[in-house]
Structure formats: C-alpha cells, structure tokens
Write an enzyme that holds these catalytic residues in place. Structure first.
Site, PDB file in Angstrom:
ATOM      1  N   SER A 131     -10.558 -25.603  14.910  1.00 15.94           N
ATOM      2  CA  SER A 131     -11.382 -25.657  16.110  1.00 15.94           C
ATOM      3  C   SER A 131     -12.414 -26.754  15.920  1.00 15.94           C
ATOM      4  CB  SER A 131     -12.092 -24.309  16.310  1.00 15.94           C
ATOM      5  OG  SER A 131     -13.131 -24.390  17.259  1.00 15.94           O
ATOM      6  N   TYR A 144     -16.909 -16.738  13.175  1.00 12.00           N
ATOM      7  CA  TYR A 144     -15.878 -17.681  13.609  1.00 12.00           C
ATOM      8  C   TYR A 144     -16.100 -19.059  12.993  1.00 12.00           C
ATOM      9  CZ  TYR A 144     -12.633 -19.951  16.909  1.00 12.00           C
ATOM     10  OH  TYR A 144     -11.593 -20.654  17.478  1.00 12.00           O
TER      11      TYR A 144
END
Length: 249
Positions: A131, A144
């Site tokens: 990401s 995350y």
C-alpha cells in the site's frame, strides 16, 4: 490475451474479492492455473469455478497451521488484508496483533512454504500487495501502517535471498482502491473526522493524490500480472507505487 504464464501455478490470498479476485482473473487470463485462497469458502469456490482453478478455504490467522505448509506454487500473491481505524490510545491490542498476524506473519509463512519449490525450479514470483501506507503513514491506522511497513522489509529480504535462485519479490503500493475494504472505512473516517460520509473521499482519502479518483482493482492486477511474467525477471526488491501521485509529495 497473451499466454505468458502457461504452465505456471499461482496462489492468490484474499482471492475471492477486490484486488485478489482481479489478480486471480488477470493471472488466469494469461494461462496460469490459479488457487484462490480465502476465508470466504463459497466466494473462493465460485471464482475458482469461473477460472478453472482451485479453491483453498483457509483462515490465514491460523498461523500454527501455516507453519507446517509446503506449497508448490510458482507465483505467490500475498493480498489478504483487513483494516481498523482508531486512535492509538483506543486501539485494542488484540486487534493490533490480529492485523499483524494476517498481513505480516502469514505472508512470511507462505513465502517460507513456497520458496523450496521455487528454488528447486529456478523460478518464482513473490508479489506482495502492499500500500502507499507501506511508504507513508496516516493517522488512526497504526496496525495497518505497521504491517505494511513490515511487509516492505520482508519483501526486500526475500528479494536478496531469492535472487540467485531465480526468485523475485516485489511490492505493489496502491493508494485507495475501489474494494469492500475501502468502502467499509468510509463510515469510520466520517466519524473520526466529524464529516458526512459523502465528503470522506474528497476531504480525507484523496487529499494527497494528484489524480482524484480511486484505483481500480484491475489496474493493480495488470501490474501484478506483469511482475509474474518472464519480462520482469530483473525487477526485484522494488516497490511500485500506483497512488495517483500521493507519494510524490
């Protein structure tokens, strides 16, 4: 569509929907036999039937079971992920550990299980769906961001160890992708920022992007399919951003 992946076997985690499903379709379209791995057994089975592949109903949080695995795939796409949006002081430790187990420990164990087969064949492709949060941080996403930063390091170590064996390892770093995972964040972000849900994309998610739209899953899958090909044999230890210019700032 080309047949550049004929004879290759691919394993895609979180393959029943979103980016994983798009990657499974892209790899199958290029000739790979795809194993669709997902905790959603019915979703994995439906997509596997569509692609002429195999479904693997698996809970990647069962890391003890993963430690005993031996995999015979040529292409491994580590995609499965979850999200939790909360300030650090309110973040439940159990949830933090859960996210790291799924998004960092499980990829490590799957890579560990796949490398012997890849090494013996002199070919392997590890594709980690990271990401922009593997390169940048955002508030309220401590678990995350930590998991994705860890995945970046794991990918680079895998690249260094695998190079002499014909195995490459890379990360794809999209911004916000049009997936159920992102859609579920909108309500949380609206609550945290005190704004209507309709304003979350413009005022929170896309503020850093030069291109003001969500990434489509098929765009991520197209890059994954190229990384899986022979043409990408010299691409390893890299992190490819697909974030609309977010990380250019």
């Amino acid at each position: 569509m080309d047949n550049t992946l004929n004879g290759r076997k691919a394993l895609v985690t979180g393959g029943a929907s979103g980016i994983g499903a798009a990657c499974a379709r892209a790899l199958a379209a290029r000739g790979a036999k795809v194993v669709v791995a997902d905790v959603d057994a019915s979703g994995a089975a439906a997509l596997a039937d569509e692609l002429g592949g195999t479904a693997w109903a698996v809970d990647l949080l069962d890391v003890d079971a993963l430690a005993a695995l031996s995999l015979d795939c040529d292409i491994l796409v580590n995609n499965a992920g979850i999200q939790k949006v909360a300030p650090i002081e309110e973040f439940e430790p159990a949830e933090f550990r859960r996210i790291l187990s799924l998004m960092l420990e499980a990829p490590f164990l799957l890579i560990r299980a796949a490398l012997p087969h890849m090494y013996s064949n002199g070919f392997g492709r590890i594709i980690n769906i990271s990401s922009v949060h593997g390169l940048r941080a955002s508030a309220y996403k401590s678990a995350y961001v930590s998991a994705k930063h860890g995945l970046e390091g794991l990918s680079k170590v895998t690249a260094l160890e695998g190079g002499e064996h014909g195995v490459t390892s890379n990360c794809i770093n999209p911004g916000y992708v049009r997936t159920p995972l992102v859609e579920r964040q909108i309500a949380d972000q609206a609550r945290l920022h005190g704004i209507p849900e309709a304003e979350v994309l413009a005022k929170v998610m896309l503020t850093e992007s030069a291109v003001k739209r969500l990434v489509e899953p098929e765009e991520v899958a197209s890059l994954a399919a190229w990384m899986a090909s022979d043409d990408a044999g010299m691409v390893t230890g890299a992190s490819y951003t697909m974030d609309g210019g977010w990380s250019a700032r």
